[in-house]
Each structure stands twice: as C-alpha cells, then as structure tokens.
Design an enzyme around this catalytic site. Structure first.
Site, PDB file in Angstrom:
ATOM      1  N   HIS A 118     -15.849  97.224  69.011  1.00  0.00           N
ATOM      2  CA  HIS A 118     -15.093  98.441  69.322  1.00  0.00           C
ATOM      3  C   HIS A 118     -15.716  99.629  68.590  1.00  0.00           C
ATOM      4  O   HIS A 118     -15.314  99.934  67.463  1.00  0.00           O
ATOM      5  CB  HIS A 118     -13.643  98.300  68.836  1.00  0.00           C
TER       6      HIS A 118
ATOM      7  N   CYS B 199     -15.458  95.860  74.584  1.00  0.00           N
ATOM      8  CA  CYS B 199     -14.841  94.555  74.359  1.00  0.00           C
ATOM      9  C   CYS B 199     -14.464  93.902  75.691  1.00  0.00           C
ATOM     10  O   CYS B 199     -15.341  93.394  76.378  1.00  0.00           O
ATOM     11  CB  CYS B 199     -13.658  94.701  73.410  1.00  0.00           C
TER      12      CYS B 199
ATOM     13  N   GLU C  68     -15.296 102.693  68.933  1.00  0.00           N
ATOM     14  CA  GLU C  68     -14.425 103.875  68.784  1.00  0.00           C
ATOM     15  C   GLU C  68     -13.871 104.036  67.370  1.00  0.00           C
ATOM     16  O   GLU C  68     -13.573 105.152  66.941  1.00  0.00           O
ATOM     17  CB  GLU C  68     -13.256 103.826  69.788  1.00  0.00           C
TER      18      GLU C  68
HETATM   19  N1  GLN Z   1      -9.112  89.657  75.297  1.00  0.00           N
HETATM   20  C1  GLN Z   1     -10.495  89.705  74.947  1.00  0.00           C
HETATM   21  C2  GLN Z   1     -10.834  88.770  73.791  1.00  0.00           C
HETATM   22  O1  GLN Z   1      -9.974  88.349  73.069  1.00  0.00           O
HETATM   23  C3  GLN Z   1     -10.923  91.129  74.639  1.00  0.00           C
HETATM   24  C4  GLN Z   1     -10.288  91.661  73.406  1.00  0.00           C
HETATM   25  C5  GLN Z   1     -10.456  93.149  73.265  1.00  0.00           C
HETATM   26  O2  GLN Z   1     -10.804  93.845  74.215  1.00  0.00           O
HETATM   27  N2  GLN Z   1     -10.208  93.660  72.107  1.00  0.00           N
HETATM   28  O3  GLN Z   1     -11.975  88.464  73.574  1.00  0.00           O
END
Ligand code: GLN
Length: 551
Positions: free
Chosen positions: A525, A398, A527
């Site tokens: 994500h 992310c 994970e």
């Molecule tokens: N802050 C970033 C976004 O909102 C990444 C978010 C995250 O890593 N979950 O896109």
C-alpha cells in the site's frame, strides 16, 4: 518533554486531528522535534478489526501497527514515522492492567480505574512520547496528544482524569491544553453562538482541566464580540480564543493559527525559543499557495466499495492529491461502485450500470484500491480489463494488483475461472493464493503487515524511474493473499512483468505491463507513505500518465 493536549467538545468530526497536527507542524517549524500520540477511547485494542466503512480507513505503520487514521495526518503533516504504541486505546490500557493483575503485580490490592488505569495511561504517554520518530534516533522535545471522542463521554473519562493528574506529574510549565469546539451560527441575523462552547468548557473544568487555548470551528472568522464572550465565560485569555474558520485548503490551517499569533503564545507558555528564520514554515506557506493556484483538472475513477464515508480511503485520496500538486493540476475523484460495473447490474439496474461505465470511460485514469471480501471483485476485474485493453492509465493497490493478475490470467492466458482462493476456494486456476509468512493453520496473525523490502528485478521499468533509481523499496503491507508463484512464468511469457519481488523472490510486489502508457500494480500500500511535498511514486506515475493523456 513538553506536552500539548488537544481535546474536543460539542461534536465529533470538528477537525481536532487537523488542529493537533497543525500545531505540531508550527512547533516543528521552530526547530523542535515533535511526536504525537492519539488516544482512542474505544475498547478495541487497535483499528485492525474495525470496518473502514464505519470508522474510516485503517492506517498501517512501518511496524505493522493497524491504527486510527489520525496517525496518518500526523505522519503527513509532521513528516515522521510513528509506532503502534503511538495509538493508545482503552483496549490496550485495560489489557495491560489486567495482565499485570493476573501476574500478581498489584500485591493483593484492589485494582481500580483510579489509580491503576490512570497511572498506566500516564506511564504509557511518558514512555511513548520519548520514542524517536524522525529517523535519526533523537528523542522528541514535544509530544502532541490528541484525545479522541468528545469530553464528557463516558468512554473518555479515565483519560481526562489521567491527563488532569498528568499536568502535575510533568509540571504545569510543560503542559498545555487546547480545546477544539464549535461556534455555530443560528438565525437570519447570523449570530455566532457561544453556548455550546461554554458548556463543553464547563464539563472540562468540572473534570479539573482548564483549557489554555480554545480553537473555535466556525464558517466565518470569529467576531470580536464572540471572542470576548468566550473569554469571559470560559476562563480563557481573549487572545487565546482562536478562530478556526473555513479556509480554501487544508494546508492553510497552520497558517491561520500562525496569523493569530498562536505559535508565539504557545512558545511563551512552554518556554520555547523562536528562531529568526523558519524555513519549514516558509516552505509550508509556499505549498498552501501552490495548492490554491493549481490549473486544469484530471479525473481518476476510483473503483471500490462505498457507503458514503470518503474517509474509508483517506490515504489513497491524499496520495492522489499530493501527486496532483506535483503535476500542478486539480484532482477530481470519480467514485465508481464496483458492483455497478457487473453484468448483473446491467439487468437489474441499467441506469446505474450506464452511469458507472460512463464514469470509467470519461476518466483519465483508473484506480482500484485495496479491499477485502468478495463483493465488487468482478467489477474491479472488468475495470482493470478496460484499462488494459484501452491503454488507460491504471494503478492497482493490493487487491487492485490481485484483480489485475486474475483478469490477465483469464483473458490473456485463457484460464477460465481463474480466481483468488479468497473468493473461490475451488477455482480451477488459483492465480492468487493464501501465502502467510508464519503459520498456515492459525488464522489470527496471518496478515502480512507493515514495512517489507521489495527488490527491483530490472532498471528497465516504470518503478525504477518513479522510485528515482532505488533498487530496494520499503513500503507497507496489509494482506494475506499473493500471486501464485507457479503461474509467474506463464504470466510473464504473455507480457505481464513482475518487476518487483520480495527478498525471497517468491512474493510478487510490483506488476507492470509492456506496451501500455501506465499499467502498474503493487501488492503493498504505497499510499501510507505519501507526503504533500513527496507524493507516493506509484500514485505520481498514475497522475502523471493521466495528465499526459489529456494533453
Ligand atoms: N484481500 C486481499 C488480501 O488479503 C487484499 C488485501 C488488501 O487489499 N489490503 O490479500
């Protein structure tokens, strides 16, 4: 439907979640379909607005629910897929009751905690317990209910009362209560102290609930005399006083309970059948042994924000460990505070700077997990740059993908000041921009949450190999910003590959780098869907490459 309620006393953090998921796993190994509900007696509607540095990671479900991290435990231990409603909070219950009151549903009655809140809690449990969770559409047979907090807290009182009533609603033969407590050792003689447990059971019984089983957390196995004393003072059969002492790894907890005949005793109480063969249990036992026999070790530098609470990145740690199980080595995580990698730290705190870079140089791989907010972002970019230039295996999750793209735009494309509009609204080169799926003006609900499809663009990539030949990938998301589509062709000509995109082709989901042993970033994500015996593919890719680099 049978219900197994797991409550806790004395202290929080006793491993109630692990106990509850272990019991679930044992019952599942009898061939029953098991679901779970986590009750969190806080007023937040969900965990989405809670800081991971205070409360631990926000776990994300397929349906986009932002929930307590214990639901992650259940998904991993029971290999199931839960819904947002499987996490019940005080906020949710009260909202529902207040909404009904505004609609006039209560026909002029005074709306009260008992019976209105307690009824709503019971209705909720009954409704949610029957939601299928194992992917084939069948209703579960057993629901594990974990009551968060400790019995006796003001917050949990309505839930305790609801559960007291609930045993009559569903019938005592379908309901058992497992209470998790602490047995500390005090003094030089090392006596196991039963008083804290006596007190918490007293509290429970005053509320009208009698535990069927006591699970006692202790460093060493409970002594026979301790069990006898607890049985006597807590109104529990002696064989139902279970010792949950420290074990070599987490996966031994179900085995520890099994050794004490727990499965058979619960089966008897709930009138469950025990099959002659339990292949799932055998598999689990093998896994627990395997985890104890891992040889060698790799070190992954995890570049994030730290406040000493490792639960903030729980699923990421699990995904790394699962991957290490498959490779067959131990996982050592080296925590690197992102800001310590920045030039400012070099001036202000040179020791910290040296130490942080030393950890990066020593590591076999670098991981930049998800994150929000500006702090540490520059340090994360420096880590991504280091991994790219020195051909060190890298995984960006992310925000970890976003910093890798920004770094590439700055240092390979030469776009000075490239940034995400999240961190610099006036950047001359917006490499990462706000791309909500719905309204642009309405801030609430702009997060892209839950499972979305990624289409692979080619078979010639690490993703195709790691996802075992799937061209369509479903993973969970939690973000607002994405790689700027206008920059893709420039980035691609310079060697950054966008091998996975969403179904519209506008949102970049997976990046890879040509001529690098492993440089992988995901907007999602991965994970959250990792399992002990099925590690998340991108994490496995990192661990495999890190391991290969060592030998
Ligand atoms: N802050 C970033 C976004 O909102 C990444 C978010 C995250 O890593 N979950 O896109």
């Amino acid at each position: 439907m049978r219900y197994v309620v797991v409550s806790g006393g004395v202290l929080s953090g006793l491993g109630k979640g692990v106990t509850a998921s272990s019991i679930g796993m044992l019952l599942k190994s009898l061939g029953y379909r098991v679901s779970s509900i986590k009750i969190d007696p806080y007023l937040n509607s969900d965990a989405g607005t809670m800081s991971p540095f205070e409360h631990g990671e926000v776990f994300v479900l397929d349906d986009g629910g932002e929930v307590d991290l214990d639901l992650g435990n259940y998904e991993r231990f029971l290999d199931i897929t839960l819904t947002r409603d499987n996490n019940l909070t005080t906020g949710k219950v009260y909202s529902k009751v207040i909404e009904a009151e505004r609609r006039g549903d209560y026909l002029g009655k005074t709306v009260q905690v008992v019976p209105h809140i307690t009824d709503e809690i019971q209705d909720w449990i009954e409704r949610v317990a029957s939601i299928p969770v194992d992917g084939n559409g069948d209703e579960p047979d057993i629901c594990i209910i974990e009551l968060g907090g400790t019995v006796g807290d003001i917050e949990s009182a309505p839930f305790v009362e609801a559960l007291r009533q609930f045993q009559f609603r569903v019938g005592k033969e379908n309901f058992i209560l497992v209470h998790v407590s602490l047995v500390p050792v005090i003094g030089v003689v090392g006596e196991q102290k039963t008083k804290p447990t006596q007190h918490t059971v007293k509290e429970l019984r005053a509320a009208g609930l009698t535990p069927d089983f006591l699970v006692c957390r202790a460093e060493e196995p409970l002594k026979q005399e301790t069990k006898e004393k607890l049985a006597l003072f807590c109104h529990v059969h002696e064989s139902h006083v279970l010792s949950a002492h420290d074990v070599s790894n987490l996966y031994r907890v179900p085995l520890l309970l099994e050794e004490q005949n727990t499965t058979a005793m619960i089966a008897e109480k709930l009138n469950l059948e025990i099959p002659a063969n339990r292949p799932q249990f055998d598999e689990w036992m093998k896994m627990a042994d395997h985890v104890d026999s891992l040889e060698g070790e790799i070190t992954i530098a995890m570049v994030g924000k730290y406040t000493g609470l490792s639960d903030s990145y729980l699923s990421v740690i699990k995904a790394l460990q699962h991957s290490a199980f498959k490779v067959g080595c131990k996982m050592n995580i080296s925590w690197v505070e992102a800001t310590c990698l920045e030039p400012e730290t070099k001036t202000n705190e040179p020791d910290k700077y040296q130490e942080a870079w030393g950890a990066i140089r020593k590591a076999d791989g670098v991981l930049v997990p998800g994150g929000f907010g500006t702090r540490g972002v520059e340090g994360k970019m420096l880590a991504a740059q280091y991994a790219r230039e020195n051909k060190v295996p890298y995984l960006g999750v992310c925000l970890g993908l976003q910093v890798a793209v920004i770094e590439f735009a700055r240092n390979v494309l030469g776009l000075k000041g490239a940034n995400s509009t999240e961190f610099d609204e006036d950047t001359p080169h917006p490499a990462v921009i706000f791309m909500p799926e719905g309204s642009r003006t309405h801030m609430g609900g702009t997060m892209r949450l839950g499972s979305r499809q990624t289409n692979l663009q080619t078979k010639d990539c690490d993703a195709f190999r790691l996802y075992e030949g799937a061209m369509e990938i479903h993973e969970r998301h939690r973000h607002r910003y994405e790689v700027n589509p206008d920059l893709i062709s420039d980035l691609e000509s310079a060697g950054l590959r966008f091998v996975g995109k969403d179904t519209t082709g506008q949102r970049m989901e997976i990046i890879e780098l040509a001529d690098h042993p492993y440089y992988f970033g995901t907007q999602y994500h991965p994970e959250f869907k990792s399992r002990p015996n099925r590690p998340s593919p991108p994490f496995f890719g990192l661990v495999e490459a890190a391991y290969a680099r060592q030998s």
